[in-house]
Design a protein around this motif. Structure first.
Motif, short mmCIF file in Angstrom:
data_model
loop_
_atom_site.label_atom_id
_atom_site.label_comp_id
_atom_site.label_asym_id
_atom_site.label_seq_id
_atom_site.Cartn_x
_atom_site.Cartn_y
_atom_site.Cartn_z
N GLY A 157 -2.37 0.72 -22.66
CA GLY A 157 -3.10 1.68 -22.75
C GLY A 157 -4.06 2.27 -22.05
O GLY A 157 -4.93 3.09 -22.17
N THR A 158 -3.95 1.79 -20.52
CA THR A 158 -5.08 2.35 -19.51
C THR A 158 -4.35 2.71 -18.26
O THR A 158 -4.61 4.09 -17.84
CB THR A 158 -5.74 1.10 -19.15
OG1 THR A 158 -6.52 0.75 -20.42
CG2 THR A 158 -6.86 1.45 -18.01
N SER A 159 -3.39 2.14 -17.59
CA SER A 159 -2.82 2.63 -16.40
C SER A 159 -1.52 1.97 -16.16
O SER A 159 -1.20 1.10 -16.64
CB SER A 159 -3.73 2.32 -15.44
OG SER A 159 -3.46 3.10 -14.09
N LEU A 160 -0.72 2.50 -15.04
CA LEU A 160 0.62 2.06 -14.39
C LEU A 160 0.37 1.84 -13.03
O LEU A 160 -0.15 2.54 -12.35
CB LEU A 160 1.52 3.00 -14.64
CG LEU A 160 1.72 3.16 -16.36
CD1 LEU A 160 2.76 4.50 -16.31
CD2 LEU A 160 2.53 2.13 -16.83
N PHE A 161 0.75 0.40 -12.52
CA PHE A 161 0.55 0.17 -11.23
C PHE A 161 1.75 0.86 -10.42
O PHE A 161 3.01 0.84 -10.77
CB PHE A 161 0.43 -1.26 -11.04
CG PHE A 161 -0.74 -1.78 -11.51
CD1 PHE A 161 -1.99 -1.79 -10.63
CD2 PHE A 161 -0.99 -2.18 -12.69
CE1 PHE A 161 -3.14 -2.31 -10.84
CE2 PHE A 161 -2.20 -2.75 -13.22
CZ PHE A 161 -3.25 -2.78 -12.25
N GLY A 162 1.47 1.15 -9.17
CA GLY A 162 2.63 1.55 -8.05
C GLY A 162 2.30 0.72 -6.98
O GLY A 162 1.66 -0.26 -6.77
N GLU A 163 3.26 0.97 -5.98
CA GLU A 163 2.99 0.33 -4.79
C GLU A 163 2.91 1.13 -3.22
O GLU A 163 3.13 2.54 -3.24
CB GLU A 163 4.55 -0.24 -4.41
CG GLU A 163 4.82 -1.29 -5.64
CD GLU A 163 6.28 -1.87 -5.52
OE1 GLU A 163 6.64 -2.70 -6.04
OE2 GLU A 163 7.21 -1.44 -4.52
N GLY A 164 2.02 0.72 -2.52
CA GLY A 164 1.63 1.26 -1.28
C GLY A 164 0.80 0.13 -0.61
O GLY A 164 0.67 -0.94 -1.01
N ALA A 165 0.40 0.65 0.53
CA ALA A 165 -0.45 -0.52 1.70
C ALA A 165 -1.29 0.50 2.45
O ALA A 165 -1.08 1.67 2.57
CB ALA A 165 0.72 -1.13 2.43
N SER A 166 -2.19 -0.21 2.85
CA SER A 166 -3.04 0.26 3.94
C SER A 166 -3.56 -0.39 4.89
O SER A 166 -3.60 -1.77 4.86
CB SER A 166 -4.63 0.80 3.12
OG SER A 166 -5.46 -0.16 2.84
N ALA A 167 -3.99 0.02 6.06
CA ALA A 167 -4.40 -1.05 7.32
C ALA A 167 -5.81 -0.29 7.71
O ALA A 167 -5.48 0.81 8.25
CB ALA A 167 -3.32 -0.99 8.49
N CYS A 168 -6.79 -1.04 8.05
CA CYS A 168 -8.08 -0.44 8.57
C CYS A 168 -8.47 -1.25 9.77
O CYS A 168 -8.76 -2.73 9.50
CB CYS A 168 -9.19 -0.65 7.48
SG CYS A 168 -8.68 0.62 5.81
N LEU A 169 -8.72 -0.66 10.64
CA LEU A 169 -9.21 -1.21 11.96
C LEU A 169 -11.06 -1.09 11.80
O LEU A 169 -11.46 -0.10 11.63
CB LEU A 169 -8.83 -0.61 13.17
CG LEU A 169 -9.07 -1.36 14.30
CD1 LEU A 169 -8.28 -2.51 14.38
CD2 LEU A 169 -8.60 -0.47 15.74
N VAL A 170 -11.72 -2.31 11.64
CA VAL A 170 -13.09 -2.35 11.32
C VAL A 170 -13.72 -3.01 12.76
O VAL A 170 -13.37 -3.94 13.32
CB VAL A 170 -13.26 -3.44 10.06
CG1 VAL A 170 -14.75 -3.51 9.89
CG2 VAL A 170 -12.37 -2.83 8.89
#
Length: 309
Positions: A157-170
């Motif tokens: 009743g709220t949301s559907l999940f998908g797939e993805g990715a991220s990379a952050c240089l900190v």
């Protein structure tokens, strides 16, 4: 001061209309129409040909700022919503580190705040760098995981999940995208599947998120009107419309365009929205922006982080 030196995001080209998810997720026609017409979801991204490690590596491969700087990376932190994603003894994070020449770095995963763990990973990376004796030390923050079960693909009743990715240089003191504040509120009473507390959780959701947003803005020495853009978690459109009404904040300054195109990408939403903001030139030098997210699992976590671009 913690700063994002570079951000890379991988979102798969393969997208599935939400109507095609009805059978595998056991959704009725009414539930599908609710997701589309009310929550603003249209399609969900998947990477069926990529393993969890391959998903992470796809994001890192787009991080041009990492090339030649691998020796400076002291920490690799994976912010993840799911506590377990592969059978023991496999470890996609360590696999990626070995493949990319980062085997020397201290690598670990945080899952304690579910979909808010991505912001927690950034904050932890900043704290580790602040205490590191190497002035040029860097941290790599990763997000990304597979929607591999019905439970991992659906918030009823709220949301559907998908797939993805991220990379952050900190870095500890980068020149832009500097973190000015971070506020996190954890609500342990909403642990598990909520049960008879579901109605209370829904009542508390928007006021609790509004509270941490206001606190993060105040801690940054700003007023809400100073926030140029909000990068949300992509749970759905109507949640943010109602939150903006509650806070008297223009919904036009919340980047919601990725909700219909991506679905909810676990901890990756904030970084995918950052990429979109950069691509569309929505942030100018000196602008303040806010990232906000909610994690539900081991209790509920409401988080907000303010940056200066």
């Amino acid at each position: 001061m913690t700063a994002l030196d570079a951000v890379s995001v991988y979102t798969p080209a393969f997208r599935v209309p939400i109507e095609d998810l009805a059978d595998p997720l056991d959704l009725t026609d009414i539930q599908v129409r609710l997701f589309r017409r009310f929550h603003g979801l249209d399609q969900v991204r998947f990477a069926p040909d990529r393993s969890p490690a391959e998903l992470l590596r796809a994001a890192v491969e787009g991080l041009a700022g990492l090339r030649g700087q691998e020796h400076r990376v002291r920490y690799v932190v994976h912010g993840r919503a799911m506590p377990v994603v592969v059978p023991y003894p496999h470890n996609p994070l360590h696999d990626v580190c070995r493949q990319l020449g980062l085997g020397h770095a201290l690598a670990f995963t945080v899952t304690q705040q579910s979909c808010a763990s991505g912001l927690l990973a950034v904050e932890l990376a900043g704290r580790l760098l602040a205490g590191d004796p190497h002035e040029d030390a860097l941290a790599l923050v990763l997000t990304g995981e597979k929607a591999f079960t019905r439970h991992a693909r659906l918030i009823p009743g709220t949301s559907l999940f998908g797939e993805g990715a991220s990379a952050c240089l900190v870095s500890a003191d980068g020149p832009r995208d500097r973190m000015l504040s971070f506020v996190c509120a954890q609500r342990g009473e909403f642990d598990g599947e909520y049960g008879d507390r579901e109605e209370e959780f829904q009542r508390q959701y928007r006021p609790s998120l509004a509270e941490v947003i206001n606190r993060a803005v105040a801690d940054a020495g700003l007023a809400l009107d100073d926030i140029r853009l909000v990068l949300p978690h992509n749970v759905n459109v109507v949640t943010w419309q109602r939150l903006c009404s509650l806070m008297d904040f223009p919904v036009q300054r919340v980047l919601l365009s990725n909700v219909p195109d991506n679905g909810h990408l676990f901890c990756t939403d904030a970084f995918a929205n950052y990429r979109t903001a950069r691509e569309r030139d929505l942030l100018r030098e000196g602008d303040h922006y806010l990232v906000a997210t909610v994690g539900a699992g081991a209790g509920a976590t409401f988080s907000a982080m303010v940056f200066q671009h």
